[in-house]
Design a protein around this motif. Structure first.
Motif, PDB file in Angstrom:
ATOM      1  N   ALA A   1     -32.497  95.410  94.189  1.00 17.78           N
ATOM      2  CA  ALA A   1     -33.133  94.324  94.929  1.00 17.78           C
ATOM      3  C   ALA A   1     -33.068  93.012  94.145  1.00 17.78           C
ATOM      4  O   ALA A   1     -32.829  91.940  94.715  1.00 17.78           O
ATOM      5  N   ALA A   2     -33.270  93.091  92.837  1.00 17.22           N
ATOM      6  CA  ALA A   2     -33.206  91.892  91.991  1.00 17.22           C
ATOM      7  C   ALA A   2     -31.810  91.277  92.022  1.00 17.22           C
ATOM      8  O   ALA A   2     -31.652  90.058  92.157  1.00 17.22           O
TER       9      ALA A   2
ATOM     10  N   ILE B   1     -33.336  88.755  83.948  1.00 14.94           N
ATOM     11  CA  ILE B   1     -34.038  89.924  84.479  1.00 14.94           C
ATOM     12  C   ILE B   1     -34.685  90.634  83.298  1.00 14.94           C
ATOM     13  O   ILE B   1     -34.006  91.001  82.344  1.00 14.94           O
ATOM     14  N   SER B   2     -35.999  90.816  83.371  1.00 14.38           N
ATOM     15  CA  SER B   2     -36.723  91.369  82.225  1.00 14.38           C
ATOM     16  C   SER B   2     -37.524  92.596  82.616  1.00 14.38           C
ATOM     17  O   SER B   2     -38.208  92.621  83.643  1.00 14.38           O
ATOM     18  N   SER B   3     -37.427  93.631  81.775  1.00 16.73           N
ATOM     19  CA  SER B   3     -38.204  94.859  81.984  1.00 16.73           C
ATOM     20  C   SER B   3     -38.371  95.558  80.649  1.00 16.73           C
ATOM     21  O   SER B   3     -37.541  96.375  80.246  1.00 16.73           O
ATOM     22  N   THR B   4     -39.437  95.227  79.932  1.00 14.61           N
ATOM     23  CA  THR B   4     -39.728  95.881  78.661  1.00 14.61           C
ATOM     24  C   THR B   4     -41.080  96.581  78.755  1.00 14.61           C
ATOM     25  O   THR B   4     -41.784  96.458  79.754  1.00 14.61           O
ATOM     26  N   ALA B   5     -41.431  97.285  77.704  1.00 18.54           N
ATOM     27  CA  ALA B   5     -42.740  97.947  77.642  1.00 18.54           C
ATOM     28  C   ALA B   5     -43.714  97.155  76.772  1.00 18.54           C
ATOM     29  O   ALA B   5     -44.737  97.674  76.347  1.00 18.54           O
ATOM     30  N   SER B   6     -43.393  95.894  76.535  1.00 17.46           N
ATOM     31  CA  SER B   6     -44.239  95.068  75.669  1.00 17.46           C
ATOM     32  C   SER B   6     -45.605  94.830  76.309  1.00 17.46           C
ATOM     33  O   SER B   6     -45.700  94.508  77.498  1.00 17.46           O
ATOM     34  N   PRO B   7     -46.687  94.983  75.547  1.00 18.04           N
ATOM     35  CA  PRO B   7     -48.025  94.714  76.108  1.00 18.04           C
ATOM     36  C   PRO B   7     -48.297  93.227  76.282  1.00 18.04           C
ATOM     37  O   PRO B   7     -49.239  92.842  76.973  1.00 18.04           O
TER      38      PRO B   7
ATOM     39  N   LEU C   1     -40.280  91.152  95.295  1.00 18.98           N
ATOM     40  CA  LEU C   1     -39.027  91.788  95.715  1.00 18.98           C
ATOM     41  C   LEU C   1     -39.173  92.588  97.004  1.00 18.98           C
ATOM     42  O   LEU C   1     -38.188  93.077  97.541  1.00 18.98           O
ATOM     43  N   GLN C   2     -40.400  92.719  97.499  1.00 18.53           N
ATOM     44  CA  GLN C   2     -40.641  93.602  98.630  1.00 18.53           C
ATOM     45  C   GLN C   2     -39.791  93.239  99.856  1.00 18.53           C
ATOM     46  O   GLN C   2     -39.253  94.118 100.536  1.00 18.53           O
TER      47      GLN C   2
END
Length: 422
Positions: free
Chosen positions: A166-167, A245-251, A301-302
């Motif tokens: 989708a992105a 495009i970003s997708s990390t597990a950073s708090p 993105l929906q």
């Protein structure tokens, strides 16, 4: 023992609430052990992704309120803050919900395949933390088998639809031709790998992969003719990126407003398209207020996702039929656990009767009775002892008019009509 599922997802809770109730890899084991120490919790597994946080428990007492209180306490929020967004399922509905989740029927992107791997990972983490047992072990193994069947027997996963897809689809709408564009991908997990794959397939000009672990960034970048940088190098390369495009597990956010603002000045305010898939967010929300920065989150993105769902709706109906069947199959196994204890008790009782009758028969042999007489005594005694209580109860059921009990006895003992001498 009861099954309970308690959670929230993209349908029930906004992003700011979901951010506060996530379990990152650095706290998940501690959370599992803390939960399993609560009174009444025998087994526990926690599933925490970008779009959902769910707790699966096997309970011997307690229920929704106790688990909700633990969830609030662990994250340091008031129960009133999170409770309105929570859903809960018990027993059959808990089983059905997990099967739907693992099969992709409850995802933002219908049928997306990544969730099954996330469910498997969540269960393995719980196993490693020793917070699972017979009940959740059987449930999750059953779930993996059913999810595989759904993938094999339906077309639920045939279209390349995912949050990453989708992105990239949205990027293609903004930049009709990607061949002259540069994409900066932050993170190196499965979602970023999918985004890189889709970008590569659509002819992206350049790919830069930024990750905390540079070696992992190199491994991913090499697959798509890109190059790797560390997270600390992002400010030096951000101005090169048309797509982020970003997708990390950073708090904490890895991109702040100031860094993006500086990059836009270097770009002479050429537009920058940014998608933040992470929960908690990787990109500060204030970035969306900057001119020439077009920031989208997973919730944004929906609309794009909805356009790609139509071909999967029929497959979803077929998948639901499979899930409903296997939900009942698991519930049958669960109900059989109660019968196992009863069977064991009845067998022990019968064995005690046998041993007592056998002991008396052996004494008769010792006292001079013939083997035939001792055997007849043994058979007669065991038969009478085994039949005494059932016969008494059946006779009383007839006297009281309990027809349903008589029918159950007939089914249980498989009593044949007619003359037994024939």
């Amino acid at each position: 023992m009861a099954l309970l599922t308690l959670g929230l997802n993209h349908k029930t809770a906004p992003l700011d609430i979901r951010e506060r109730i996530t379990f990152g890899p650095d706290i998940i084991v501690a959370a599992l052990r803390s939960l399993s120490e609560r009174p009444g919790v025998d087994e526990a597994t926690i599933l925490s992704t970008c779009n959902r946080t769910e707790i699966y428990c096997a309970l011997n007492q307690g229920g929704r309120q106790e688990i909700c209180q633990w969830l609030s306490d662990f994250h340091g929020v008031e129960p009133e803050t999170v409770s309105p967004y929570l859903y809960d399922h018990e027993n059959r509905e808990s089983v059905r919900h997990l099967l739907r989740v693992a099969s992709g029927l409850d995802s933002m992107v219908l049928g997306e395949p990544q969730i099954l791997g996330q469910v498997k990972s969540a269960f393995q983490t719980a196993c490693d933390a020793t917070t699972t047992g017979k009940l959740l072990g059987r449930l999750f193994q059953h779930t993996f088998s059913v999810a595989k069947q759904v993938r094999t027997d339906t077309a639920i996963g045939h279209s390349p639809v995912s949050v990453a897809f989708a992105a990239v689809s949205l990027a293609r709408q903004i930049f009709s031709d990607l061949t002259n564009q540069t994409a900066l991908l932050i993170g190196a997990g499965e979602t970023i790998e999918l985004a890189a794959r889709h970008l590569h397939q659509h002819g992206i000009g350049r790919i830069i992969v930024a990750n905390r672990t540079l070696e992992r960034a190199h491994t991913l970048a090499n697959q798509f003719d890109g190059y790797a940088i560390a997270l600390t190098e992002i400010p030096s390369h951000l101005a090169e990126a048309d797509i982020v495009i970003s997708s990390t597990a950073s708090p904490l956010p890895v991109l702040g407003k100031g860094t993006v603002e500086s990059a836009l000045k270097k770009r002479k305010h050429q537009p920058m398209f940014m998608v933040d898939i992470a929960v908690p967010r990787d990109i500060e929300s204030e970035v969306g207020n900057l001119n020439d920065a077009y920031l989208y989150t997973v919730d944004d993105l929906q609309e794009v996702i909805d356009e790609n769902l139509r071909s999967r709706l029929e497959a979803a109906e077929q998948a639901q039929e499979i899930i409903d069947f296997h939900t009942e199959e698991f519930m049958g196994w669960l109900r059989s656990l109660d019968a196992v204890g009863m069977i064991q008790d009845y067998r022990r009782q019968a064995e005690c009767m046998r041993d007592e009758a056998l002991d008396r028969a052996m004494k008769q042999l010792t006292n001079g009775k013939s083997p035939e007489e001792a055997l007849q005594f043994l058979a007669h005694t065991i038969t009478n002892k085994l039949l005494h209580t059932p016969s008494t109860q059946i006779r009383q059921a007839g006297f009281d008019g309990h027809i349903e009990l008589l029918e159950a006895a007939n089914t249980l003992f498989q009593i044949k009509d007619g003359d037994s001498s024939k």
